[in-house]
Design a protein around this motif. Structure first.
Motif, short mmCIF file in Angstrom:
data_model
loop_
_atom_site.label_atom_id
_atom_site.label_comp_id
_atom_site.label_asym_id
_atom_site.label_seq_id
_atom_site.Cartn_x
_atom_site.Cartn_y
_atom_site.Cartn_z
N THR A 18 0.82 -1.22 0.00
CA THR A 18 0.00 0.00 0.00
C THR A 18 0.85 1.26 0.00
OG1 THR A 18 -1.77 -1.14 1.14
CG2 THR A 18 -1.81 1.24 1.27
N GLY A 19 2.06 1.17 0.61
CA GLY A 19 2.91 2.35 0.69
C GLY A 19 3.24 2.72 2.13
N LYS A 20 3.00 1.78 3.01
CA LYS A 20 3.21 2.03 4.44
C LYS A 20 4.68 2.36 4.74
CE LYS A 20 2.53 -1.59 6.56
NZ LYS A 20 2.53 -2.77 7.39
N SER A 21 5.62 1.58 4.23
CA SER A 21 7.04 1.84 4.52
C SER A 21 7.45 3.21 4.00
CB SER A 21 7.95 0.80 3.88
OG SER A 21 7.48 -0.48 4.12
N THR A 22 6.97 3.56 2.80
CA THR A 22 7.29 4.86 2.20
C THR A 22 6.84 5.99 3.12
OG1 THR A 22 6.88 3.84 0.04
CG2 THR A 22 6.97 6.24 0.09
N LEU A 23 5.60 5.90 3.61
CA LEU A 23 5.05 6.96 4.46
C LEU A 23 5.73 6.99 5.83
CD1 LEU A 23 1.35 6.50 3.36
CD2 LEU A 23 2.66 8.62 3.15
N ILE A 24 6.03 5.82 6.35
CA ILE A 24 6.67 5.74 7.67
C ILE A 24 8.08 6.31 7.63
CG2 ILE A 24 7.66 4.06 9.31
CD1 ILE A 24 5.06 2.49 9.09
N ARG A 25 8.82 5.98 6.56
CA ARG A 25 10.18 6.53 6.43
C ARG A 25 10.15 8.05 6.46
NH1 ARG A 25 11.58 2.23 3.05
NH2 ARG A 25 10.74 3.27 1.21
N ARG A 26 9.17 8.61 5.76
CA ARG A 26 9.08 10.06 5.68
C ARG A 26 8.70 10.67 7.04
NH1 ARG A 26 5.82 13.27 0.96
NH2 ARG A 26 6.00 15.32 1.90
N LEU A 27 7.77 10.03 7.72
CA LEU A 27 7.34 10.53 9.03
C LEU A 27 8.50 10.48 10.03
CD1 LEU A 27 4.57 11.55 10.19
CD2 LEU A 27 4.32 9.30 11.23
N CYS A 28 9.28 9.40 10.01
CA CYS A 28 10.42 9.27 10.94
C CYS A 28 11.50 10.29 10.60
CB CYS A 28 11.01 7.86 10.89
SG CYS A 28 9.95 6.65 11.70
N ALA A 29 11.67 10.59 9.30
CA ALA A 29 12.69 11.58 8.91
C ALA A 29 12.27 12.97 9.37
CB ALA A 29 12.88 11.55 7.39
N GLU A 30 10.97 13.28 9.28
CA GLU A 30 10.52 14.61 9.69
C GLU A 30 10.48 14.76 11.21
OE1 GLU A 30 6.81 16.13 8.05
OE2 GLU A 30 6.98 17.92 9.30
N PHE A 31 10.16 13.68 11.91
CA PHE A 31 10.03 13.75 13.38
C PHE A 31 11.01 12.78 14.05
CE2 PHE A 31 5.84 14.88 11.62
CZ PHE A 31 5.65 16.12 12.21
N MET A 93 10.92 2.74 25.71
CA MET A 93 10.81 3.97 24.92
C MET A 93 9.68 4.86 25.46
SD MET A 93 11.74 2.81 21.04
CE MET A 93 10.72 1.37 20.88
N LEU A 94 8.56 4.24 25.82
CA LEU A 94 7.44 5.02 26.36
C LEU A 94 7.85 5.66 27.69
CD1 LEU A 94 4.37 2.70 25.68
CD2 LEU A 94 4.95 4.83 24.50
N ALA A 95 8.59 4.91 28.52
CA ALA A 95 9.02 5.43 29.82
C ALA A 95 9.93 6.63 29.65
CB ALA A 95 9.72 4.33 30.61
N GLN A 96 10.67 6.68 28.54
CA GLN A 96 11.54 7.84 28.26
C GLN A 96 10.76 9.00 27.65
OE1 GLN A 96 14.69 6.43 25.67
NE2 GLN A 96 15.02 4.65 26.99
N GLY A 97 9.44 8.85 27.53
CA GLY A 97 8.62 9.93 26.96
C GLY A 97 8.68 9.98 25.45
N ARG A 98 9.19 8.92 24.83
CA ARG A 98 9.30 8.93 23.36
C ARG A 98 8.02 8.40 22.74
NH1 ARG A 98 14.67 7.36 20.55
NH2 ARG A 98 13.65 8.72 19.05
N ASP A 99 7.66 8.95 21.60
CA ASP A 99 6.53 8.43 20.84
C ASP A 99 7.03 7.22 20.06
OD1 ASP A 99 5.14 10.61 21.76
OD2 ASP A 99 5.48 11.80 19.95
N VAL A 100 6.21 6.18 20.01
CA VAL A 100 6.65 4.95 19.36
C VAL A 100 5.74 4.62 18.17
CG1 VAL A 100 7.25 2.52 19.71
CG2 VAL A 100 7.41 4.12 21.62
N LEU A 101 6.39 4.36 17.05
CA LEU A 101 5.66 4.05 15.82
C LEU A 101 5.77 2.55 15.51
CD1 LEU A 101 5.72 6.19 12.68
CD2 LEU A 101 5.99 3.76 12.48
N PHE A 102 4.65 1.94 15.21
CA PHE A 102 4.62 0.51 14.91
C PHE A 102 4.19 0.28 13.47
CE2 PHE A 102 4.68 -1.08 19.30
CZ PHE A 102 4.38 0.09 19.98
N ASP A 103 5.00 -0.49 12.74
CA ASP A 103 4.64 -0.92 11.39
C ASP A 103 4.31 -2.40 11.53
OD1 ASP A 103 4.75 -2.10 8.87
OD2 ASP A 103 6.42 -0.88 8.18
#
Ligand code: ADP
Ligand code: 5GP
Length: 209
Positions: A18-31, A93-103
């Protein structure tokens, strides 16, 4: 009072291609504050993949060991291979206050909804069967048989889209990205993620006496 942030879980599922990896790569690069949950998998690495970056590539025997030790927050068999999310890494990661993204795949996301009910669950949709087929072909990582299996699975997976919090159609890539970005930003502004924000601002009243 120091400002405190609680990390959020952003779970993204989609039929393969569908394009999930493409969109996730971009989101991780921006944030860069968004941490990617690195899964275990028993499938072989693709040419450009690095162990410990996209996945931890392990044997079936090692995967069974992780399951038996209850290390996995969720796991599933996807297209003939096993995939699973390590619970300790996510909790750290959550305990460190980081947002976590799951693919993760749709079955895995449905399991994770029971473990982390407050996560944001996003279903990415291809605009049509034809578009999905073309994308899988263009990616060139599947043989004919695998491609047919993935297309068949996609139909059953899309029937589950209604159980997700958000549905985004990846037709125009720019539009889909901006929609995904909007979901992430809105979720990160939830009061639950920023429990001391107003108190921090109120403290400036006290500073003035
Ligand atoms: P997934 O991770 O969901 O399996 P990929 O991100 O690998 O999918 O994308 C599959 C293929 O489709 C890639 O070749 C990618 O460049 C292409 N693709 C992604 N989004 C779009 C889009 N909106 N329009 C056309 N092609 C796209
Ligand atoms: P691929 O082999 O193309 O990298 O991934 C196949 C599918 O497995 C994708 O839908 C991907 O999201 C999913 N997947 C990756 N990691 C996990 C995981 O830890 N758990 C589950 N349930 N699915 C995963």
């Amino acid at each position: 009072m120091p400002e405190m942030r609680l990390g959020l879980l952003l779970v993204i599922s989609a039929p393969s291609g569908t394009g999930k990896s493409t969109l996730i790569r971009r989101l991780c690069a921006e944030f860069p504050r968004l941490a990617f949950s690195i899964s275990y998998t028993t499938r072989a690495p693709r040419a450009e993949e690095v162990n410990g970056r996209e996945y931890y590539f392990i044997s079936e025997q090692e995967f069974t060991g992780l399951r038996e030790q209850n290390i996995l927050a969720e796991w599933a068999e996807v297209h003939g291979h096993h995939y699973g999310t390590p619970r300790p890494a996510v909790l750290d990661m959550l305990a460190q206050g980081r947002d976590v993204l799951f693919d993760i795949d749709i079955q895995g996301a449905r399991q994770l909804q029971k473990v982390f009910a407050h996560g944001a669950f996003v279903f990415l949709l291809p605009p049509s069967k034809h578009a999905l087929e073309q994308r899988l072909q263009r990616r060139g990582t599947e043989d004919r048989e695998t491609l047919a299996r993935r297309l068949g699975n996609a139909r059953k997976e899309i029937e589950q889209a209604v159980f997700f919090d958000f549905q985004i159609v990846n037709d125009d890539l720019e539009q889909a990205y901006h929609e995904l970005r909007a979901v992430y930003l809105a979720e990160s502004l939830r009061s639950r993620c920023n429990p001391t924000l107003a108190e921090t601002i109120l403290a400036t009243w006290d500073e003035d006496g």
